[in-house]
Scaffold this active site. Structure first.
Site, PDB file in Angstrom:
ATOM      1  N   THR A  33       0.898  -1.343  -0.243  1.00  0.00           N
ATOM      2  CA  THR A  33       0.420  -0.173   0.015  1.00  0.00           C
ATOM      3  C   THR A  33       0.922   1.538  -0.072  1.00  0.00           C
ATOM      4  O   THR A  33       2.582   1.281  -0.268  1.00  0.00           O
ATOM      5  CB  THR A  33      -0.735   0.186   0.883  1.00  0.00           C
ATOM      6  OG1 THR A  33      -2.322   1.218   0.607  1.00  0.00           O
ATOM      7  CG2 THR A  33      -0.388  -0.265   2.960  1.00  0.00           C
ATOM      8  N   ASN A  34       0.353   2.315   0.158  1.00  0.00           N
ATOM      9  CA  ASN A  34       1.310   3.621   0.439  1.00  0.00           C
ATOM     10  C   ASN A  34       1.245   4.118   1.510  1.00  0.00           C
ATOM     11  O   ASN A  34      -0.572   4.060   2.581  1.00  0.00           O
ATOM     12  CB  ASN A  34       1.488   4.159  -1.179  1.00  0.00           C
ATOM     13  CG  ASN A  34      -0.877   4.776  -0.997  1.00  0.00           C
ATOM     14  OD1 ASN A  34      -1.049   5.686  -0.347  1.00  0.00           O
ATOM     15  ND2 ASN A  34      -0.775   3.851  -2.706  1.00  0.00           N
ATOM     16  N   ASP A  35       0.735   5.996   1.364  1.00  0.00           N
ATOM     17  CA  ASP A  35       1.279   6.448   3.471  1.00  0.00           C
ATOM     18  C   ASP A  35      -0.074   7.586   3.133  1.00  0.00           C
ATOM     19  O   ASP A  35      -0.355   8.019   4.201  1.00  0.00           O
ATOM     20  CB  ASP A  35       2.209   7.104   3.330  1.00  0.00           C
ATOM     21  CG  ASP A  35       4.004   6.401   2.945  1.00  0.00           C
ATOM     22  OD1 ASP A  35       3.173   5.241   4.291  1.00  0.00           O
ATOM     23  OD2 ASP A  35       5.080   7.194   3.333  1.00  0.00           O
ATOM     24  N   SER A  36      -1.037   7.571   1.843  1.00  0.00           N
ATOM     25  CA  SER A  36      -2.371   8.178   1.939  1.00  0.00           C
ATOM     26  C   SER A  36      -2.818   7.590   3.164  1.00  0.00           C
ATOM     27  O   SER A  36      -3.346   6.864   3.104  1.00  0.00           O
ATOM     28  CB  SER A  36      -2.954   8.005  -0.075  1.00  0.00           C
ATOM     29  OG  SER A  36      -4.310   8.199   0.803  1.00  0.00           O
ATOM     30  N   ARG A  61      -7.858   1.464   1.859  1.00  0.00           N
ATOM     31  CA  ARG A  61      -7.203   1.924   3.417  1.00  0.00           C
ATOM     32  C   ARG A  61      -7.213   3.795   3.917  1.00  0.00           C
ATOM     33  O   ARG A  61      -6.283   4.531   2.651  1.00  0.00           O
ATOM     34  CB  ARG A  61      -6.397   0.918   3.135  1.00  0.00           C
ATOM     35  CG  ARG A  61      -5.557   1.074   4.977  1.00  0.00           C
ATOM     36  CD  ARG A  61      -3.745   0.499   4.575  1.00  0.00           C
ATOM     37  NE  ARG A  61      -3.133   2.130   3.812  1.00  0.00           N
ATOM     38  CZ  ARG A  61      -2.760   3.202   4.549  1.00  0.00           C
ATOM     39  NH1 ARG A  61      -3.646   3.444   5.833  1.00  0.00           N
ATOM     40  NH2 ARG A  61      -2.669   3.994   3.833  1.00  0.00           N
TER      41      ARG A  61
END
Ligand code: CTP
Ligand code: CA
Length: 232
Positions: A33-36, A61
């Site tokens: 996933t990523n930091d969003s 997420r």
């Protein structure tokens, strides 16, 4: 004293917002996933709701509470987000793509937890569909009336203007909101943002550091003005 009279500016309008990061499964216990955090998308959805719109929020997420008073559609992967978005885009007046969609997903999703084997392994990744591009391509073949107004985002760490304008043209959106995610006080996870908004003619407005909700209000001001112009 001044009073707010008449209908709210977005009453009767349908708004689709995407927020958060997508989750791309590797196996039952692991993912990419990523930091969003989803905070910018949440703020945009709340601002639209308070302006009277009927809001659908497609969430990947996210951190924190999702807003009340909006239709929430939860998704995990970019492909699920694609399906949810493309199914509802034709019914929308505005689409705001604040989600951080993973560009790649694992080529294979393992049914069982992967066992460690050799000292080094390689994870093969394949490109995800580009949702904003698909919206742009769809919109390009629609008659002018009934097309939703589309706002994209661009997360950049360098040459922000160049990349943002390139994305605006390629993905055929009406406005693109560029944020330099390397700057402090802007981008992923923060309470505030610092953005530059571009339209087909170039820079529309530089929005200095302010809470994400205030950025959202400014974006709706710009979108409302432009939507009225296009419909005039
Ligand atoms: N986007 C999307 N689907 C993808 C990737 C991006 O809809 N598969 C959307 C994002 O929601 C955002 C915009 O496209 O509104 C720009 O995303 P960004 O990651 O900045 O751009 P990319 O086109 O993915 O290019 P790159 O990551 O290579 O800079
Ligand atoms: Ca990307």
């Amino acid at each position: 004293t001044a009073m707010l009279v008449g209908p709210k500016p977005l009453s009767g309008k349908r708004v689709l917002v995407t927020a958060g990061g997508t989750v791309e499964r590797i196996d039952p216990v692991r993912y990419i996933t990523n930091d969003s955090s989803g905070k910018m998308g949440f703020a945009i959805a709340e601002a639209a709701r308070d302006r009277g719109a009927e809001v659908t929020l497609v969430c990947g997420r996210t951190d924190g509470e999702a807003p009340n008073g909006v239709h929430i559609v939860k998704v995990n992967s970019a492909r699920q987000m694609y399906d949810a978005v493309m199914a509802s885009v034709p019914n929308m007046d505005f689409v705001v793509k604040a989600a951080a969609v993973a560009d790649y997903r694992p080529m294979h999703q393992e049914a069982h937890k992967m066992k460690k084997t050799s000292e080094a392994i390689t994870l093969e990744l394949v490109r995800n569909p580009d949702i904003l591009q698909a919206i742009g391509d769809w919109r390009a073949i629609q008659p002018d009336s009934g097309k939703p107004f589309v706002i994209g985002f661009a997360a950049e760490t360098m040459d922000v203007e160049k990349h943002a304008l390139d994305k605006l043209n390629r993905k055929k959106c009406d406005l693109i909101v560029a944020n330099n995610v390397a700057e402090s006080g802007a981008g992923f996870g923060t309470e505030t943002n610092i953005v530059s908004v571009y339209g087909p003619q170039g820079l529309v407005e530089q929005i200095p550091q302010m809470p994400k909700r205030a950025v959202a209000e400014r974006l709706w001001d710009l979108a409302e003005i432009r939507m009225n112009v296009t419909n005039a």
